[in-house]
Design a protein around this motif. Structure first.
Motif, PDB file in Angstrom:
ATOM      1  N   GLY A   1       0.816  -1.243   0.101  1.00  0.00           N
ATOM      2  CA  GLY A   1      -0.051  -0.051  -0.049  1.00  0.00           C
ATOM      3  C   GLY A   1       0.873   1.234   0.092  1.00  0.00           C
ATOM      4  O   GLY A   1       0.519   2.450  -0.636  1.00  0.00           O
ATOM      5  N   ILE A   2       1.932   1.213   0.781  1.00  0.00           N
ATOM      6  CA  ILE A   2       2.705   2.294   0.791  1.00  0.00           C
ATOM      7  C   ILE A   2       3.501   2.607  -0.447  1.00  0.00           C
ATOM      8  O   ILE A   2       3.524   3.670  -0.925  1.00  0.00           O
ATOM      9  CB  ILE A   2       3.842   2.170   1.938  1.00  0.00           C
ATOM     10  N   LEU A   3       3.822   1.410  -1.045  1.00  0.00           N
ATOM     11  CA  LEU A   3       4.359   1.634  -2.520  1.00  0.00           C
ATOM     12  C   LEU A   3       3.689   2.346  -3.553  1.00  0.00           C
ATOM     13  O   LEU A   3       3.988   3.064  -4.403  1.00  0.00           O
ATOM     14  CB  LEU A   3       5.077   0.432  -3.060  1.00  0.00           C
ATOM     15  N   LEU A   4       2.455   1.883  -3.508  1.00  0.00           N
ATOM     16  CA  LEU A   4       1.211   2.315  -4.282  1.00  0.00           C
ATOM     17  C   LEU A   4       1.143   3.925  -4.112  1.00  0.00           C
ATOM     18  O   LEU A   4       0.955   4.587  -4.878  1.00  0.00           O
ATOM     19  CB  LEU A   4      -0.084   1.651  -4.470  1.00  0.00           C
ATOM     20  N   MET A   5       1.044   4.165  -2.830  1.00  0.00           N
ATOM     21  CA  MET A   5       0.755   5.496  -2.497  1.00  0.00           C
ATOM     22  C   MET A   5       1.823   6.625  -2.879  1.00  0.00           C
ATOM     23  O   MET A   5       1.666   7.507  -3.219  1.00  0.00           O
ATOM     24  CB  MET A   5       0.575   5.814  -0.953  1.00  0.00           C
ATOM     25  N   LEU A   6       2.953   6.190  -2.861  1.00  0.00           N
ATOM     26  CA  LEU A   6       4.326   6.847  -3.260  1.00  0.00           C
ATOM     27  C   LEU A   6       4.815   6.757  -4.534  1.00  0.00           C
ATOM     28  O   LEU A   6       5.750   7.168  -5.091  1.00  0.00           O
ATOM     29  CB  LEU A   6       5.290   6.396  -2.273  1.00  0.00           C
ATOM     30  N   ALA A   7       4.129   5.817  -5.387  1.00  0.00           N
ATOM     31  CA  ALA A   7       4.705   5.416  -7.095  1.00  0.00           C
ATOM     32  C   ALA A   7       4.592   6.767  -7.698  1.00  0.00           C
ATOM     33  O   ALA A   7       3.694   7.369  -7.695  1.00  0.00           O
ATOM     34  CB  ALA A   7       3.847   4.372  -7.292  1.00  0.00           C
TER      35      ALA A   7
ATOM     36  N   GLY B   1     -13.815   0.636  -1.409  1.00  0.00           N
ATOM     37  CA  GLY B   1     -12.429   1.079  -1.783  1.00  0.00           C
ATOM     38  C   GLY B   1     -12.860   2.144  -2.866  1.00  0.00           C
ATOM     39  O   GLY B   1     -12.326   3.476  -2.887  1.00  0.00           O
ATOM     40  N   PRO B   2     -13.638   1.646  -4.088  1.00  0.00           N
ATOM     41  CA  PRO B   2     -14.037   2.945  -4.976  1.00  0.00           C
ATOM     42  C   PRO B   2     -14.955   4.263  -4.351  1.00  0.00           C
ATOM     43  O   PRO B   2     -14.794   4.932  -4.890  1.00  0.00           O
ATOM     44  CB  PRO B   2     -14.881   2.211  -6.233  1.00  0.00           C
ATOM     45  N   ILE B   3     -15.431   3.717  -3.693  1.00  0.00           N
ATOM     46  CA  ILE B   3     -16.191   4.948  -2.727  1.00  0.00           C
ATOM     47  C   ILE B   3     -15.425   6.011  -2.096  1.00  0.00           C
ATOM     48  O   ILE B   3     -15.386   7.159  -2.171  1.00  0.00           O
ATOM     49  CB  ILE B   3     -17.170   4.495  -1.856  1.00  0.00           C
ATOM     50  N   VAL B   4     -14.315   5.311  -1.447  1.00  0.00           N
ATOM     51  CA  VAL B   4     -13.306   6.187  -0.470  1.00  0.00           C
ATOM     52  C   VAL B   4     -12.633   7.139  -1.683  1.00  0.00           C
ATOM     53  O   VAL B   4     -12.169   8.167  -1.443  1.00  0.00           O
ATOM     54  CB  VAL B   4     -12.686   5.369   0.233  1.00  0.00           C
ATOM     55  N   LEU B   5     -12.212   6.253  -2.558  1.00  0.00           N
ATOM     56  CA  LEU B   5     -11.447   6.841  -3.651  1.00  0.00           C
ATOM     57  C   LEU B   5     -12.005   8.140  -4.312  1.00  0.00           C
ATOM     58  O   LEU B   5     -11.652   9.438  -4.452  1.00  0.00           O
ATOM     59  CB  LEU B   5     -11.242   6.071  -5.085  1.00  0.00           C
ATOM     60  N   GLY B   6     -13.478   7.867  -4.582  1.00  0.00           N
ATOM     61  CA  GLY B   6     -14.316   9.134  -5.234  1.00  0.00           C
ATOM     62  C   GLY B   6     -14.341  10.237  -4.139  1.00  0.00           C
ATOM     63  O   GLY B   6     -14.169  11.417  -4.459  1.00  0.00           O
TER      64      GLY B   6
ATOM     65  N   LEU C   1     -10.702  12.317  -4.167  1.00  0.00           N
ATOM     66  CA  LEU C   1     -10.917  12.851  -5.418  1.00  0.00           C
ATOM     67  C   LEU C   1     -11.203  14.248  -5.179  1.00  0.00           C
ATOM     68  O   LEU C   1     -11.063  15.073  -6.173  1.00  0.00           O
ATOM     69  CB  LEU C   1     -11.245  12.044  -6.663  1.00  0.00           C
ATOM     70  N   SER C   2     -12.225  14.517  -4.288  1.00  0.00           N
ATOM     71  CA  SER C   2     -12.927  15.694  -4.240  1.00  0.00           C
ATOM     72  C   SER C   2     -12.283  16.575  -3.349  1.00  0.00           C
ATOM     73  O   SER C   2     -12.567  17.716  -3.021  1.00  0.00           O
ATOM     74  CB  SER C   2     -14.475  15.606  -3.936  1.00  0.00           C
ATOM     75  N   THR C   3     -11.154  16.290  -2.778  1.00  0.00           N
ATOM     76  CA  THR C   3     -10.206  17.232  -2.015  1.00  0.00           C
ATOM     77  C   THR C   3      -8.873  17.237  -2.353  1.00  0.00           C
ATOM     78  O   THR C   3      -8.559  16.643  -3.582  1.00  0.00           O
ATOM     79  CB  THR C   3     -10.181  16.245  -0.564  1.00  0.00           C
ATOM     80  N   TRP C   4      -8.167  18.075  -1.826  1.00  0.00           N
ATOM     81  CA  TRP C   4      -6.771  18.246  -2.373  1.00  0.00           C
ATOM     82  C   TRP C   4      -5.884  17.250  -2.032  1.00  0.00           C
ATOM     83  O   TRP C   4      -4.813  16.859  -2.596  1.00  0.00           O
ATOM     84  CB  TRP C   4      -6.284  19.382  -1.395  1.00  0.00           C
ATOM     85  N   LEU C   5      -6.215  15.962  -1.254  1.00  0.00           N
ATOM     86  CA  LEU C   5      -5.256  14.882  -0.927  1.00  0.00           C
ATOM     87  C   LEU C   5      -5.470  14.236  -2.226  1.00  0.00           C
ATOM     88  O   LEU C   5      -4.328  13.436  -2.287  1.00  0.00           O
ATOM     89  CB  LEU C   5      -6.106  14.088   0.051  1.00  0.00           C
ATOM     90  N   GLY C   6      -6.047  13.835  -3.218  1.00  0.00           N
ATOM     91  CA  GLY C   6      -6.103  13.257  -4.374  1.00  0.00           C
ATOM     92  C   GLY C   6      -6.227  11.656  -4.162  1.00  0.00           C
ATOM     93  O   GLY C   6      -6.528  11.244  -3.101  1.00  0.00           O
ATOM     94  N   TRP C   7      -6.121  10.951  -5.194  1.00  0.00           N
ATOM     95  CA  TRP C   7      -6.024   9.269  -5.289  1.00  0.00           C
ATOM     96  C   TRP C   7      -5.199   8.756  -4.512  1.00  0.00           C
ATOM     97  O   TRP C   7      -6.006   7.468  -3.792  1.00  0.00           O
ATOM     98  CB  TRP C   7      -6.256   8.852  -6.614  1.00  0.00           C
ATOM     99  N   ARG C   8      -4.061   9.352  -4.218  1.00  0.00           N
ATOM    100  CA  ARG C   8      -3.227   8.546  -3.236  1.00  0.00           C
ATOM    101  C   ARG C   8      -3.758   8.182  -1.802  1.00  0.00           C
ATOM    102  O   ARG C   8      -3.237   7.367  -1.404  1.00  0.00           O
ATOM    103  CB  ARG C   8      -1.739   9.235  -3.404  1.00  0.00           C
ATOM    104  N   ALA C   9      -4.344   9.091  -1.544  1.00  0.00           N
ATOM    105  CA  ALA C   9      -4.913   9.102   0.117  1.00  0.00           C
ATOM    106  C   ALA C   9      -5.974   8.078   0.302  1.00  0.00           C
ATOM    107  O   ALA C   9      -6.243   7.797   1.390  1.00  0.00           O
ATOM    108  CB  ALA C   9      -5.500  10.359   0.490  1.00  0.00           C
TER     109      ALA C   9
END
Length: 427
Positions: free
Chosen positions: A96-102, A156-161, A164-172
């Protein structure tokens, strides 16, 4: 926690700290398991990837699952379930960390490979431990575990959405399972897993497990039902767009119905397991899944296509957990090995099915290529017939076997029977 198995299905089903740890870890893994399909479009845009590199992300997940099936149970037998469980939690968190920082495809692919290997190994350990602990009630435990795991997949997809509406973006989106696993490690680190049934009955854990003929047939069923599931939803959105005629955003929203149907189907399945066997429910689930897929594939109107997708999800959601339970029942003397072979079967199906269907779609078109999914369903039904026959023969009593052998011997041609008659005794 004592390392004992509940032997009577008549006892109330009791959940404890070990049960909830198992359920929540599976939910965290499944949250991450569906992440490749959600984040690959963002990786594609940010890293300027081509579609071949995109496909390697899904393939790396399947490869991790296959590797887990090949050696995950052997590592667990060497170092023990307890240590392997938390090693897997660490490995999943690393993925998960690798994906978040990739910011390079090699990093993102490596992260998904970690999630596939360590996550699948954790899933096998947790479900085989639940099987050993609950004994005859393992169907209830495993179905409930997969229901909560499916909830993680939907979340997962719900949290992603939301991110995406915040400044944190998809990696969060990866912060959620990382925080969840850290909290589980803090509050559940003292929970002891039940010892493998094979370890309790034998000090020689390196002995190869014996698998019955029925077990191999049910593994064949698992390959077909997992390929059927992944073939249905991998190209489901594209089918709704190119064949049915929905817009891209609408098709993506409608596909969420499939996953909600899977979750709801598993919830209903977990209730029914208290009254019916996994083998009986598998037949019903296959019937529902096949009916729904036919309606989704060949429905004359868009509404019927969508209805068929939902009905297919209701049945498909129960196919893997029920088949997995039956495989564990057949290999109850070594549930770790049974779980590992199941993950190997599932990994092969996930690796092959989307690629095969994608290639067929390029050649024959998407509607025609979906006939391969129906072929997978038919093969699953045929495999199930052979598996049930093999199980019946294995469970037959010696008297039943003698009667069957006698009837078989009597079914001879008339010219062989007549010479054997003693006509002198007829007067």
């Amino acid at each position: 926690m004592e390392n004992i198995a509940i032997s009577s299905a008549q006892q109330p089903f009791v959940r404890n700290r070990f049960t909830w740890l198992s359920y929540l870890l599976l939910a965290a893994y499944c949250y991450l398991q569906v992440s490749p399909g959600s984040i690959v479009p963002f990786l594609h845009a940010e890293m300027h990837l081509n579609y071949t590199i995109d496909s390697l992300h899904v393939s790396s997940l399947a490869m991790g699952i296959i590797l887990s099936g090949l050696c995950g149970d052997r590592i667990a037998q060497r170092i023990g379930r307890q240590l392997m469980l938390w090693l897997c939690v660490t490995g999943i968190a690393l993925g998960g960390i690798l994906l978040m920082l990739a910011h390079h495809p090699l990093v993102s692919i490596s992260g998904i490979l970690c999630i596939g290997f360590f996550g699948c190994t954790l899933s096998n350990i947790v479900q085989s431990a639940l099987s050993d602990y609950y004994g005859s009630q393992r169907t209830i435990a495993i179905t409930e575990a997969n229901t909560i795991a499916c909830l993680g997949s939907v979340t997962g997809p719900i949290v992603l959405g939301l991110f995406l509406s915040t400044w944190l973006g998809w990696r969060a989106m990866f912060l959620v399972p990382l925080v969840m696993m850290a909290l589980l490690a803090c509050f559940f680190h003292d929970v002891r897993l039940p010892v493998s049934a094979r370890v309790e009955h034998s000090q020689t854990t390196r002995t190869r497990a014996h698998f019955s003929r029925a077990s191999w047939f049910y593994l064949g069923v698992m390959v077909m039902v997992v390929a059927f599931e992944w073939g249905t939803f991998t190209w489901g959105s594209g089918y709704l767009i190119k064949i049915v005629g929905f817009e891209t955003r609408t098709a993506s929203t409608l596909m969420s119905l499939f996953f909600f149907a899977e979750m709801f189907g598993r919830f209903i399945g977990s209730i029914l397991t208290r009254r019916f066997s996994a083998d009986q429910l598998l037949v019903v689930a296959l019937g529902i899944a096949g009916t729904g897929f036919l309606l989704f594939w060949l429905g004359p109107t868009p509404i019927l296509h969508v209805l068929g997708l939902f009905v297919a999800g209701l049945g498909i959601g129960n196919l893997f957990p029920l088949t997995f339970t039956i495989v564990l029942n057949e290999g109850a003397d070594n549930t770790d090995a049974a779980a590992a072979r199941s993950s190997l079967a599932a990994g092969l199906a996930i690796f092959i099915a989307p690629l095969l269907l994608g290639r067929a779609a390029d050649i024959f078109g998407l509607r025609t290529s979906y006939s391969l999914v129906m072929i997978l369903f038919v093969l699953a039904c045929i495999m199930l017939v052979f598996a049930r026959q093999a199980t019946h023969k294995k469970q037959a009593t010696p008297l039943e076997l003698e009667i069957e052998q006698f009837l078989h011997e009597q079914a001879r041609p008339l010219d062989e029977v007549i010479p054997s008659l003693d006509l002198t005794s007829v007067s």
